[in-house]
Each structure stands twice: as C-alpha cells, then as structure tokens.
Design an enzyme around this catalytic site. Structure first.
Site, mmCIF file in Angstrom:
data_model
loop_
_atom_site.group_PDB
_atom_site.id
_atom_site.type_symbol
_atom_site.label_atom_id
_atom_site.label_comp_id
_atom_site.label_asym_id
_atom_site.label_seq_id
_atom_site.Cartn_x
_atom_site.Cartn_y
_atom_site.Cartn_z
ATOM 1 N N VAL A 57 0.830 -1.209 0.000
ATOM 2 C CA VAL A 57 0.000 0.000 0.000
ATOM 3 C C VAL A 57 0.865 1.261 0.000
ATOM 4 C CG1 VAL A 57 -1.596 1.355 1.436
ATOM 5 C CG2 VAL A 57 -2.018 -1.067 1.037
ATOM 6 N N ASN A 66 -14.691 -4.782 3.209
ATOM 7 C CA ASN A 66 -13.948 -6.035 3.021
ATOM 8 C C ASN A 66 -14.774 -7.246 3.458
ATOM 9 O OD1 ASN A 66 -11.720 -4.973 1.867
ATOM 10 N ND2 ASN A 66 -10.279 -5.514 3.478
ATOM 11 N N LEU A 120 -18.423 -12.828 -7.156
ATOM 12 C CA LEU A 120 -19.322 -13.988 -7.100
ATOM 13 C C LEU A 120 -18.639 -15.210 -7.705
ATOM 14 C CD1 LEU A 120 -22.913 -12.727 -8.006
ATOM 15 C CD2 LEU A 120 -22.105 -13.614 -5.829
ATOM 16 N N CYS A 150 -5.530 -9.319 3.424
ATOM 17 C CA CYS A 150 -6.605 -8.471 3.952
ATOM 18 C C CYS A 150 -7.824 -9.249 4.453
ATOM 19 C CB CYS A 150 -7.037 -7.459 2.895
ATOM 20 S SG CYS A 150 -5.758 -6.250 2.564
HETATM 21 N N1 LIG Z 1 -2.084 -5.169 0.686
HETATM 22 C C1 LIG Z 1 -3.256 -4.669 0.342
HETATM 23 O O1 LIG Z 1 -3.774 -4.964 -0.738
HETATM 24 C C2 LIG Z 1 -3.992 -3.723 1.253
HETATM 25 C C3 LIG Z 1 -5.143 -3.059 0.778
HETATM 26 C C4 LIG Z 1 -5.807 -2.179 1.612
HETATM 27 C C5 LIG Z 1 -5.342 -1.957 2.907
HETATM 28 N N2 LIG Z 1 -4.232 -2.620 3.350
HETATM 29 C C6 LIG Z 1 -3.760 -2.325 4.708
HETATM 30 O O2 LIG Z 1 -2.615 -1.482 4.603
HETATM 31 C C7 LIG Z 1 -1.670 -1.771 5.653
HETATM 32 C C8 LIG Z 1 -0.334 -2.144 5.048
HETATM 33 O O3 LIG Z 1 -0.509 -3.307 4.275
HETATM 34 P P1 LIG Z 1 0.602 -3.794 3.241
HETATM 35 O O4 LIG Z 1 0.035 -4.945 2.506
HETATM 36 O O5 LIG Z 1 1.110 -2.625 2.483
HETATM 37 O O6 LIG Z 1 1.727 -4.300 4.255
HETATM 38 P P2 LIG Z 1 3.253 -4.673 3.914
HETATM 39 O O7 LIG Z 1 3.652 -5.653 4.946
HETATM 40 O O8 LIG Z 1 3.379 -5.027 2.474
HETATM 41 O O9 LIG Z 1 4.041 -3.301 4.129
HETATM 42 C C9 LIG Z 1 4.224 -2.683 5.367
HETATM 43 C C10 LIG Z 1 5.594 -2.024 5.379
HETATM 44 O O10 LIG Z 1 5.735 -1.272 6.584
HETATM 45 C C11 LIG Z 1 7.087 -1.388 7.035
HETATM 46 N N3 LIG Z 1 7.107 -1.020 8.462
HETATM 47 C C12 LIG Z 1 6.665 -1.731 9.517
HETATM 48 N N4 LIG Z 1 6.802 -1.017 10.657
HETATM 49 C C13 LIG Z 1 7.346 0.176 10.302
HETATM 50 C C14 LIG Z 1 7.733 1.341 11.022
HETATM 51 N N5 LIG Z 1 7.551 1.421 12.338
HETATM 52 N N6 LIG Z 1 8.285 2.366 10.331
HETATM 53 C C15 LIG Z 1 8.456 2.295 8.989
HETATM 54 N N7 LIG Z 1 8.118 1.220 8.255
HETATM 55 C C16 LIG Z 1 7.548 0.171 8.910
HETATM 56 C C17 LIG Z 1 7.423 -2.850 6.713
HETATM 57 O O11 LIG Z 1 8.813 -3.054 6.679
HETATM 58 C C18 LIG Z 1 6.757 -3.017 5.355
HETATM 59 O O12 LIG Z 1 7.622 -2.674 4.285
HETATM 60 C C19 LIG Z 1 -2.319 -2.883 6.480
HETATM 61 O O13 LIG Z 1 -3.045 -2.321 7.533
HETATM 62 C C20 LIG Z 1 -3.281 -3.537 5.494
HETATM 63 O O14 LIG Z 1 -4.358 -4.173 6.136
HETATM 64 C C21 LIG Z 1 -3.537 -3.488 2.552
#
Ligand SMILES: NC(=O)c1ccc[n+]([C@@H]2O[C@H](COP(=O)([O-])OP(=O)(O)OC[C@H]3O[C@@H](n4cnc5c(N)ncnc54)[C@H](O)[C@@H]3O)[C@@H](O)[C@H]2O)c1
Length: 419
Positions: free
Chosen positions: A11, A195, A237, A247
């Site tokens: 994200v 979701n 569906l 997620c």
């Molecule tokens: N992946 C998706 O499709 C998606 C879609 C909508 C919402 N989300 C939400 O977005 C959020 C992130 O999801 P994601 O899939 O991008 O996760 P991810 O694990 O791919 O990325 C998270 C990143 O944050 C970094 N990180 C962790 N702690 C940190 C800190 N204290 N300081 C700086 N960097 C830090 C990690 O190293 C990692 O690179 C989650 O809450 C998820 O539920 C994800």
C-alpha cells in the site's frame, strides 16, 4: 505538496509512487534496509503490473530513508504499516510505534492512517501522541495497486477537524473520485464493512457451488444469471478455493473480534469465515474423487501459489494451505508452478508450467493467472479447475472438473447471454 509515507509495502509504496508522479515531494520512511536499497535503485520490491515504469517516473520526487527526521516540515504523514491479527484481534503495535516515531521527529505534522484499523484507533493514536489524526483507509486491489490508487471508486476521509480533510482533498483531488468526509470512526468501519461484505459475497458463491455439485447445476451459469441483476452485480461472485491474502482473512477476524468486544455479533461474517475455512477440505475431496480415493504417492500439480493472479503475495494463500495439507494429511507428492510467487514448503517448484504438468498425475488450477487457460488446452491429464477458468467444452474426452459443477469435461456449456 511535501508528503510523508511511513511503511513502503504494497500500500505505502503504491501511494508514495502515485503522490510523487503527481508532482508532490514524497518522503518515504521504511524500516527494512534491503527494501530501501532496492527502491533507491529503482528495483521494485513487489510484483505489480507496470510498477517498474511507475517507480522510475516517481523516483526524482521520491526520497527514501530509514530516518524519521527526514520527515521534518512535512504537514501530512501517511502511515501504511502492517496491522496483523494476533489471537484473532488486531495488533496495533506497528501503527503505535510509527506514530511515536513521527511524534519524536515532527510533532507539528498530521498523521494520516492508511493502514486498516478498527474504529477508535485514530482517537487512540491522537491521545498517544497529542497530534491530529486523519483516517483515509485504502481499498486498492493487489495486482491493480497503481491503477486503483490513481482511479479509486471513492475516497473516504475521517477527521475531527473539517479543514484537515479539505486540505487533503487538494492532495487527493487528481483522481476525480467522489470523496466522503466522515468521522474517524465511520471511516475506519467503512473499510472493514466493505472487506467483510466482499468476502461474504465470495463465501456465498462458494457455498452455492457446493450445492450445484450435488444437484447438477453449474455455479458459473447461476452466478452469471445472478450478476446480471444490477442490484447484485457480477463481481466477487466467482467461486474458488476460498479467499486468502493479506486483507480478507485478518480483517474479517478483526471485525468479528471488535464486534464481540463491543457486545455485538456479526453472525453473517462469522458464517462467511466458517464457509471459507472449509473450502480447502472441499478441494481435497474433489481431488480424491478424481484420483478414485487415496492420494498417497499421487503426484498433484498445483498451478498458482499466490493468493490470486497478478501478485507475488502469498500471505494466507489458500494454495499454500492446499499444498501443505496434500503433503501432510494425504501424503501426496506436490508439484507447483507460479509465474512470480515464491514458496519453499513441502513441494517441488517448477520453473515452467509444462514441466510441472508433465510430472503430475492430476493438475489443480488454484490461481487464476492469465496464460494458464491457453497452456492447459493441450494437456491430457485430469484437471480440477478450482477457479473455473476453463471452458470445459474445450476439453472433450479429458477428465476435467470444475468447482461448482457436477460431472466431468465434454458436456458443452449451453448457457449464453443474448442481448
Ligand atoms: N495489501 C493490500 O492490498 C492492502 C489493501 C488495503 C489496505 N491494506 C492495509 O494497509 C496496511 C499495510 O498493508 P501492506 O500490505 O502494504 O503491508 P506490507 O507488509 O506489504 O508493508 C508494510 C511495510 O511497513 C514497514 N514497516 C513496519 N513497521 C514500520 C515502522 N515502524 N516504520 C516504517 N516502516 C515500517 C514494513 O517493513 C513493510 O515494508 C495494512 O493495515 C493492510 O491491512 C492493505
């Protein structure tokens, strides 16, 4: 505008790239040193169609660091760090840690929470830091992350102070998407409610698929007919081995636990989770039917490791659950192929689909990758099509069965829509 993005995963990297491409100066802060090195060199750290070109275009405006002080003099700082579930409840420790670090580096800024968080989190972070906190949940789909960030269906903002949402509107206005301004709590719940609804739609199709197998109906035709109703719509569906990914599984669990903690029950979401948990067992039952019983020493070729097509994300992938259960519970030999996703569990990974298929007795389509359909056209092996990508009339004489459909290949699908 100068914008901060903390956490450059699926994200965070997508929004950082899009903000930078729009001409903003973006400061990305990430804790993973290897990720930082790669991104600085323009090497994508995840698989997304077109991401390399977008990253290259964004790099002149995108400054990546592990140092929170690089965020100084930044008004809005997005937080896109993980929010996993631990024992079924949301774990906010990464969000809290990021917020404390932001407070130490630039206490005058505004924290914008992109991570998926339960209602009340923004207020909690505001109390923890004494800073303004805006909610701006993300709805992007992996495999379409850049496109969805550029052209979202809607933008949800939540804040106590209207003027902060108005300022953010200017940053986000490039998409032309409708913007709903709400309270922090409403914005936070909209994300979970959306979701859980989508996950429930898939579970409904999966439950119907099992009924179709029993009574001689075809789920593909049934959902086609349902989806033509504008009130229902065709999306989400499609039956399959169950929803996975980073997620739906954690968000549905977190929502159910959040409801419970607030003296409520979401029985429909609980049922959707329950149906989802049974889908891999159902797939194994179908594979056993094809094999005529025992799978011990049978070679099962599983096509697709990622939780869906167009991504390398294997988090909570049903394909991996299937691979491991075939190996551990059924003592099968499992061969796997995926064009981009990696996995080194109890299986033999092949670099080409044809090799994987050639060395397997039964082929299972577990992920809907483009290219599987045409590659399987020449295959003369029993196929279990868990994703319903094959038009079974193209497989006369081959033992191909689809999830949600009684019988084997050879009988033409006679239903079509005429306008
Ligand atoms: N992946 C998706 O499709 C998606 C879609 C909508 C919402 N989300 C939400 O977005 C959020 C992130 O999801 P994601 O899939 O991008 O996760 P991810 O694990 O791919 O990325 C998270 C990143 O944050 C970094 N990180 C962790 N702690 C940190 C800190 N204290 N300081 C700086 N960097 C830090 C990690 O190293 C990692 O690179 C989650 O809450 C998820 O539920 C994800």
């Amino acid at each position: 505008m100068k914008v901060g993005v903390v956490g450059l995963g699926y994200v965070g990297l997508s929004i950082a790239i899009v903000f930078a491409e729009q001409g903003n100066t973006v400061i990305g802060v990430e804790v993973d040193g290897e990720k930082i090195e790669k991104l600085r060199k323009g090497i994508p750290t995840m698989f997304e169609p077109g991401i390399k070109e977008h990253l290259e275009k964004a790099l002149p405006n995108l400054h990546i660091s592990s140092d929170y002080s690089s965020l100084s003099e930044t008004k809005f700082i997005y937080v896109a760090v993980p929010t996993p579930t631990v024992d079924g409840r949301i774990d906010l420790s990464h969000v809290e840690q990021a917020a404390i670090s932001i407070k130490a580096a630039c206490p005058q800024s505004v924290i914008v929470i992109k991570s998926t968080v339960v209602p009340g989190t923004a207020k909690k972070i505001s109390r923890l830091t004494g800073m303004d906190v805006v909610s701006n949940p993300e709805f992007t789909r992996e495999g379409h992350a850049i496109e969805d960030t550029l052209h979202p269906d809607r933008i949800i903002l939540g804040a106590e102070r209207q003027e902060l949402m108005d300022e953010l509107e200017a940053l986000l206005g490039f998409s032309g998407a409708p913007i709903l301004k709400a309270s922090n709590e409403d914005a936070e719940l909209i994300k979970y409610a959306s979701n859980a609804y989508l996950a429930t739609k898939i579970s409904y199709a999966n439950e119907l698929a099992k009924l179709c197998e029993k009574v001689g109906c075809d789920i593909e035709v049934v959902t086609l007919g349902m989806g033509l109703d504008k009130r229902i719509g065709p999306q989400f569906l499609k039956p399959g081995p169950g929803w996975g990914g980073s997620c739906f599984p954690k968000d549905t669990q977190a929502l159910v636990a959040f409801a419970g903690d607030n003296s409520s029950r979401l029985k429909i979401v609980e049922a959707a989770i329950d149906v989802n948990n049974q889908m891999v067992q159902h797939a194994i039952t179908l594979i056993k039917e094809i094999a005529g019983g025992n799978l011990s020493e049978k070679r099962i070729g599983v096509l697709g490791i990622a939780f869906k097509e167009d991504t390398d994300d294997t988090r909570s992938s049903k394909s991996i659950e299937l691979i491991e259960r075939l190996f551990r519970e059924e003592r099968a030999q499992v061969n796997v192929y995926d064009p981009v996703a990696k996995y080194s569990g109890n299986c033999t990974k092949y670099e080409s689909l044809s090799e994987c298929v050639a060395n397997s007795d039964i082929v299972v389509v577990a992920t809907e990758w483009d290219g599987f359909r045409s590659a399987l056209r020449e295959v003369e092996k029993p196929i279990l099509d868990l994703r319903r990508i094959l038009d079974l009339k193209e497989y006369p004489g081959i033992y191909a069965i689809g999830l949600g459909r009684k019988g084997t290949g050879g009988s033409p699908m006679h239903s079509k829509v005429t306008s």
